[in-house]
Design an enzyme around this catalytic site. Structure first.
Site, PDB file in Angstrom:
ATOM      1  N   LYS A 125       1.361  -1.260  -0.297  1.00 33.82           N
ATOM      2  CA  LYS A 125       0.262   0.393  -0.103  1.00 33.82           C
ATOM      3  C   LYS A 125       0.659   1.419  -0.065  1.00 33.82           C
ATOM      4  CE  LYS A 125      -1.036   2.838   2.893  1.00 33.82           C
ATOM      5  NZ  LYS A 125      -0.626   3.120   3.694  1.00 33.82           N
ATOM      6  N   THR A 163       9.420   1.106   2.873  1.00 32.76           N
ATOM      7  CA  THR A 163       8.528   1.568   2.123  1.00 32.76           C
ATOM      8  C   THR A 163       7.566   1.651   2.949  1.00 32.76           C
ATOM      9  OG1 THR A 163       6.805   2.049   0.077  1.00 32.76           O
ATOM     10  CG2 THR A 163       6.608  -0.727   0.671  1.00 32.76           C
TER      11      THR A 163
END
Lengths: 404, 404
Positions: free
Chosen positions: B207, B218
């Site tokens: 996501k 991330t």
């Protein structure tokens, strides 16, 4: 000057004087010496004259070439220039071939930055500077040259030279407004002032409005005074450190940042303490307030940092965070984004968890033009602050529709 | 599972399989091993099951709690976490109280980052993790916990625990899509894949979509495989270095970044060379493409830098310049902005002037979803590249209207 022009200029001056009834020092963050009075912003400090005309650099036909000259033969000056490694040709000319302590005049264009234009660009910047020197009958090394606008486009030097000749023929002590207008790019409003205090006058003109996170200077700013300023360089550096070096619109250091201070000393009175600082800080705040697309100005203060570098890094991370800038725009007291940006600036270090008690973000939500936010770390005694603009859809529009 | 649910899930799987007919590896910048085939993205790698439900964290009522579990008792895993100094409570729990090499399951919520929530936040993240461990009958230290959403808001742990119980009761090997959906925040699309190559399967869910400039990871990404990956940490670090570490949406390092790799080894076949890298790079590019408000993805490559740090710094300055990002959006081949950003990254150093011959910016103007730009310095042999999104008015809208 013809009688008709003189009378028109006087009328222009009167209008400007009326406009100045709105006090120049509008920000709550600026403290000018108490006796300071705002004068007509178009009227330059005694001994200075300026003019601006259109030579066709701007497709809109607006004024785009300007000349500023000091009548006094002896002038103390200081010139601060961008540290960008891709500095524009005029910046290189000023660095290499100007007598920075004795600048009599400046020649400026807007609409073409003359940056990344190679050898020809350098020759054009020299030619522009030399044309002004010729028209003014001055030593070329006593003339500063500044340019601002699109990067990477060759300068039509013939047009510019013609413009310089016309502008030089129209120099006027009431030319501050025309000068300030002729140096504008995406600025929505002209930024200039004339203030008087304890027998001296300071006039100044600046322009923004994008590619603003100066390092040792801002985009363009010109300051004139009749006070003696024997160590002009130190005075200017100190005032710039607390003003133009503390602002950001988009975190981008320009290729063309230039600040020039010229002081004739003719008044015989010293510069009142704090006056130069107040003028430059108010102008710096005007640059932020008129940042591309901006609607509000924020001030972030970081305290309790381990050292100055950490305080500075953290304040800049917050001021340049597009999320904090969007929160300033959306009137969203989103203190979590302040914490996140600080955590990013301090990444890899051991930070006691920051909660709402260490963050002041309520003013983000207020219906005010200026919002103050603060973050208290508990790592030491160092502090730093930065002024910044909000991020708006208009910023995106200006910079995505801008045609190269 | 009831016969009706099983049949519905099978139908769901079939739909997803059809959807996957559009090849997962869509970017020209990703090279997957030749034999790789895309499977139904909802179908997890063998041995894994997932589920996602709504527990009420999102005002919209969308799913917001998810559980992912591995049926194999022995699993090699790796867990990479944000370096943000204001890391969220779940990141702190994972750092301090997880057996990172042997993670059996993960529990995730979206809608609440549980960051800057103090002692109570830490206790809530622990309680969330422990609730999943209890439901799954696992050692709590073998369960990872991740959260994403608003910063600084207390977690309604009772609701989350109830959601975990429900989600755990609905774990399904076809649960990849539900898991990927339940971890979304401002993402416009779910980001997931299942690929097969040389006898092994890799499934993954990620996501975005804001606060994206990861450092060692991330936002959130979960990767499952039946290949044996004995040194899972090295494999994951290497794949992340060339994918999630190379992207930026808004230059903001999140407080909650987490990447988890789990490998059962049940297939008995080694992970094909380049497969994990290709999956993570395509997912990273999907995160950029789905960056808040984004319409295009850019890739900037800087070559000829003096050293790796300089190349990296310059590439990131270009990728994070709001002016370059706006040019990407406006299809403006504005190479001057690339030069300016590079000059800013290299401020204070002596740079031979950069002209158009050293910059490749034509693709900015093209009608393409992916644009490649390049800058050649002449200072050495080091190179670096970064993938980035464009800056749009929609980015500003999302982040100024977002309610805390």
């Amino acid at each position: 000057m013809s009688a008709m022009r003189a009378s028109r200029d006087a009328a222009h001056g009167q209008e400007a004087a009326n406009a100045a009834a709105v006090d120049f020092f509008r920000s709550r963050w600026v403290a000018a010496p108490e006796a300071t009075q705002a004068g007509a912003p178009a009227e330059l400090a005694p001994g200075f004259r300026a003019g601006g005309v259109s030579c066709g650099l701007k497709p809109s036909g607006e004024t785009d070439v300007a000349v500023l000259a000091c009548d006094a033969e002896k002038v103390d000056s200081a010139l601060l220039l961008t540290r960008n490694a891709a500095a524009a040709a005029p910046v290189r000319v000023c660095r290499e071939d100007c007598d920075r302590g004795a600048i009599r005049a400046a020649v400026v264009n807007s609409g073409n930055a003359n940056a990344a234009t190679g050898e020809q660009g350098y020759r054009d910047a020299l030619a522009m500077r030399d044309a002004a020197a010729r028209e003014l009958e001055l030593d070329p090394r006593s003339v500063a040259v500044a340019e601002t606008g699109t990067i990477g486009v060759p300068l039509p030097i013939g047009q510019v030279e013609a413009g310089i000749a016309t502008a030089t023929g129209r120099l006027d002590r009431w030319g501050g407004m025309r000068f300030a207008e002729a140096i504008m790019t995406t600025d929505a409003t002209a930024k200039l002032c004339t203030v008087r205090c304890d027998g001296v006058t300071v006039s100044a003109q600046a322009k923004g409005a994008g590619m603003i996170e100066p390092d040792i200077a801002t985009m363009l700013c010109f300051v004139q005074t009749d006070a003696p300023v024997p160590d002009a360089d130190a005075a200017l550096r100190s005032a710039v450190a607390d003003s133009f070096e503390r602002i950001t619109v988009d975190g981008q250091m320009s290729t063309n940042d230039t600040v020039l201070l010229q002081a004739t000393g003719a008044s015989g009175k010293p510069l009142p303490e704090g006056l130069l600082d107040a003028v430059l800080l108010q102008l710096a705040l005007e640059v932020v307030a008129d940042g591309e697309g901006a609607t509000r100005v924020g001030r972030v203060e970081v305290t309790g940092a381990a050292d100055g570098d950490e305080a500075e890094r953290t304040a800049r991370a917050i001021a340049n965070s597009p999320l904090v800038k969007a929160a300033l725009h959306g009137r969203d007291p989103n203190w979590g984004r302040i914490v996140q940006a600080a955590g990013m600036a301090l990444a890899g270090t051991d930070l006691p968890e920051l909660g709402p008690e260490g963050v002041k973000a309520e003013e983000l939500a207020e219906d005010s033009a200026e919002a103050e936010i603060a973050l208290r770390l508990e790592r030491g005694d160092a502090a730093a602050h930065v002024y910044f603009s909000d991020l708006t859809a208009e910023y995106v529009r200006i910079n995505s529709e801008y045609t190269t």
